[in-house]
Motif scaffolding. Structure first.
Motif, PDB file in Angstrom:
ATOM      1  N   GLU A 113       0.825  -1.214   0.000  1.00 38.90           N
ATOM      2  CA  GLU A 113       0.000   0.000   0.000  1.00 38.90           C
ATOM      3  C   GLU A 113       0.854   1.258   0.000  1.00 38.90           C
ATOM      4  N   ASN A 114       2.027   1.175   0.613  1.00 38.78           N
ATOM      5  CA  ASN A 114       2.926   2.332   0.616  1.00 38.78           C
ATOM      6  C   ASN A 114       3.433   2.643  -0.792  1.00 38.78           C
ATOM      7  N   ILE A 115       3.666   1.592  -1.567  1.00 39.64           N
ATOM      8  CA  ILE A 115       4.099   1.782  -2.954  1.00 39.64           C
ATOM      9  C   ILE A 115       2.970   2.424  -3.765  1.00 39.64           C
ATOM     10  N   ARG A 116       1.766   1.953  -3.550  1.00 39.08           N
ATOM     11  CA  ARG A 116       0.618   2.538  -4.266  1.00 39.08           C
ATOM     12  C   ARG A 116       0.399   3.989  -3.840  1.00 39.08           C
ATOM     13  N   PHE A 117       0.666   4.286  -2.576  1.00 39.98           N
ATOM     14  CA  PHE A 117       0.554   5.655  -2.059  1.00 39.98           C
ATOM     15  C   PHE A 117       1.544   6.566  -2.794  1.00 39.98           C
ATOM     16  N   LEU A 118       2.756   6.080  -2.993  1.00 37.87           N
ATOM     17  CA  LEU A 118       3.761   6.849  -3.734  1.00 37.87           C
ATOM     18  C   LEU A 118       3.329   7.055  -5.175  1.00 37.87           C
ATOM     19  N   GLN A 119       2.802   6.001  -5.780  1.00 35.14           N
ATOM     20  CA  GLN A 119       2.353   6.107  -7.166  1.00 35.14           C
ATOM     21  C   GLN A 119       1.205   7.099  -7.303  1.00 35.14           C
ATOM     22  N   MET A 120       0.318   7.105  -6.309  1.00 35.83           N
ATOM     23  CA  MET A 120      -0.818   8.019  -6.322  1.00 35.83           C
ATOM     24  C   MET A 120      -0.353   9.477  -6.293  1.00 35.83           C
ATOM     25  N   HIS A 121       0.741   9.733  -5.573  1.00 34.96           N
ATOM     26  CA  HIS A 121       1.258  11.100  -5.462  1.00 34.96           C
ATOM     27  C   HIS A 121       2.191  11.457  -6.614  1.00 34.96           C
ATOM     28  N   GLY A 122       2.480  10.483  -7.479  1.00 32.59           N
ATOM     29  CA  GLY A 122       3.309  10.765  -8.648  1.00 32.59           C
ATOM     30  C   GLY A 122       4.755  11.092  -8.338  1.00 32.59           C
ATOM     31  N   LYS A 123       5.220  10.649  -7.180  1.00 35.03           N
ATOM     32  CA  LYS A 123       6.606  10.938  -6.798  1.00 35.03           C
ATOM     33  C   LYS A 123       7.543   9.885  -7.395  1.00 35.03           C
ATOM     34  N   PRO A 124       8.566  10.285  -8.138  1.00 32.65           N
ATOM     35  CA  PRO A 124       9.500   9.308  -8.695  1.00 32.65           C
ATOM     36  C   PRO A 124      10.189   8.499  -7.590  1.00 32.65           C
ATOM     37  N   PHE A 125      10.267   7.191  -7.771  1.00 30.30           N
ATOM     38  CA  PHE A 125      10.914   6.349  -6.763  1.00 30.30           C
ATOM     39  C   PHE A 125      11.481   5.098  -7.417  1.00 30.30           C
ATOM     40  N   VAL A 126      12.406   4.467  -6.687  1.00 24.42           N
ATOM     41  CA  VAL A 126      13.003   3.204  -7.116  1.00 24.42           C
ATOM     42  C   VAL A 126      13.112   2.305  -5.892  1.00 24.42           C
ATOM     43  N   MET A 127      12.688   1.043  -6.042  1.00 24.94           N
ATOM     44  CA  MET A 127      12.869   0.068  -4.971  1.00 24.94           C
ATOM     45  C   MET A 127      14.222  -0.605  -5.124  1.00 24.94           C
ATOM     46  N   ILE A 128      14.886  -0.864  -4.013  1.00 25.11           N
ATOM     47  CA  ILE A 128      16.204  -1.481  -4.047  1.00 25.11           C
ATOM     48  C   ILE A 128      16.220  -2.701  -3.127  1.00 25.11           C
ATOM     49  N   GLY A 129      16.741  -3.801  -3.633  1.00 25.03           N
ATOM     50  CA  GLY A 129      16.871  -5.018  -2.822  1.00 25.03           C
ATOM     51  C   GLY A 129      15.634  -5.890  -2.793  1.00 25.03           C
ATOM     52  N   ARG A 130      14.458  -5.276  -2.988  1.00 26.46           N
ATOM     53  CA  ARG A 130      13.191  -6.008  -2.933  1.00 26.46           C
ATOM     54  C   ARG A 130      12.218  -5.396  -3.932  1.00 26.46           C
ATOM     55  N   HIS A 131      11.132  -6.112  -4.179  1.00 24.84           N
ATOM     56  CA  HIS A 131      10.101  -5.596  -5.076  1.00 24.84           C
ATOM     57  C   HIS A 131       8.776  -6.265  -4.731  1.00 24.84           C
ATOM     58  N   PHE A 132       7.718  -5.800  -5.368  1.00 23.73           N
ATOM     59  CA  PHE A 132       6.400  -6.406  -5.201  1.00 23.73           C
ATOM     60  C   PHE A 132       5.909  -6.868  -6.566  1.00 23.73           C
TER      61      PHE A 132
END
Length: 343
Positions: free
Chosen positions: A137-156
């Motif tokens: 849900e935190n990843i979806r929250f970031l996507q909702m706000h349109g903030k560029p991000f990269v996951m490192i070490g793990r993914h969903f």
């Protein structure tokens, strides 16, 4: 009597009065604008430094929409696996003119959510995060706000988002196969929570190695433990004391693996003579015996994650979502013994 030093923030107007230039010229000089001569910039910068001028980041952000700040979120900064990556990311970002804000999430989704919220409120330009278990849900929250991000070490799985990880399926397979090839059949796997992609993928590799060797999978030999340092010590002690028949232990990360070695010593079991141990992350510890561990290129993961994020921030061509999977393999140390036929 010496003049009292002025208190409070030094403003552009103060610098203008001290140098004789206009406030607009001072502003443009400090922003390194090309229409201001290098000589004028040098005079203004020197005076600003003498007066203790500190730029107003909020005002700068309101003018440009860019803060030059990047948030980095990791689960346990005391784990060298994370601290090595954070140091590398900070260095790379600094070279490109960005500041880093570090958050320790304690591997808790709720703490991670607060770190993300704080980062957004501080107007960071982007975020690099090692996602906490259950943090979809935190990843979806970031996507909702349109903030560029990269996951490192793990993914969903199923999330359309950039990530840089190591090949955990192969890592789990290679570690288990390494032990199996040396005569170990009763291999205890102290794994992380299933909500961590690397836990699930390493388990997949572990099971594949057993199947390949024709050895039945035993669910009781796969135990979930907390992945932050010291939090799972008692649970690991209980598991190890109950599984004395196991000749080898495969551990989710090197921090926990060294704890396992200490616990085995307390239980009177020598490593590797009476029990072998393999970790993950290949962290270089100043111990007499190097831990046998699965490699993961921490500096490469850090470098690639920064490259992907900056490509997004700077609007480079082809700056879509990128999924990077780095190779893994076993690095031999001194914590694995070869079993003889009689054992």
């Amino acid at each position: 009597m010496a003049a009292r030093r002025k208190t409070g923030n030094v403003t552009l107007k103060d610098i203008a009065q001290a140098t004789g230039f206009s406030a607009n010229t001072v502003s443009r000089a400090l922003a390194d604008k090309p229409d201001i001569s290098e000589e004028t910039k040098a005079v203004i910068r020197e005076k600003a430094s003498q007066m203790g001028y500190i730029a107003n980041a909020l005002a700068s952000f309101l003018r440009s929409g860019v803060s030059r700040n990047i948030a980095i979120l990791v689960g346990d900064i005391s784990n060298p696996h994370f601290s090595v990556m954070v140091k590398e990311m900070q260095t790379l970002l600094q070279r490109r003119g960005y500041n880093s804000i570090i958050f320790n999430t304690e591997e808790k989704a709720a703490v991670e959510k607060q770190a993300i919220t704080t980062s957004l409120s501080q107007n960071v330009d982007g975020i690099i995060l090692c996602p906490a278990p259950g943090g979809e849900e935190n990843i979806r929250f970031l996507q909702m706000h349109g903030k560029p991000f990269v996951m490192i070490g793990r993914h969903f799985t199923g999330e359309d988002a950039s990530f840089v990880i190591c090949d955990d399926v192969h890592g789990g397979y290679a570690a288990a196969r390494y032990l199996l090839d040396r005569g170990h059949k009763d291999i205890l796997f102290l794994n992380g929570p299933r909500g961590i992609s690397s836990s699930a993928e390493r388990l997949e590799g572990y099971r594949a190695a057993l199947e390949e060797k024709g050895i039945a999978y035993r669910s009781e030999l796969v135990q979930t433990v907390p992945v932050t340092s010291r939090r799972g010590t008692e649970k690991m002690r209980d598991i190890l004391s109950q599984r004395a028949e196991c000749t080898a232990v495969l551990v989710f990360n090197d921090i926990l693996a060294w704890q396992v070695i200490c616990i085995l010593g307390e239980l009177g079991r020598k490593v590797p003579e009476q029990c072998s141990v393999v970790g993950f992350d290949n962290i270089k510890y100043p111990y007499p015996v190097h831990l046998t561990s699965v490699s993961s290129s921490k500096t490469t993961m850090a470098k690639r994650s920064v490259e992907i994020l900056l490509k997004k921030l700077e609007g480079q061509k082809g700056a879509g979502e990128e999924c990077v999977v780095l190779e893994t393999d076993v690095v031999e140390g001194g914590t694995v013994a070869v079993l003889n036929e009689k054992r």
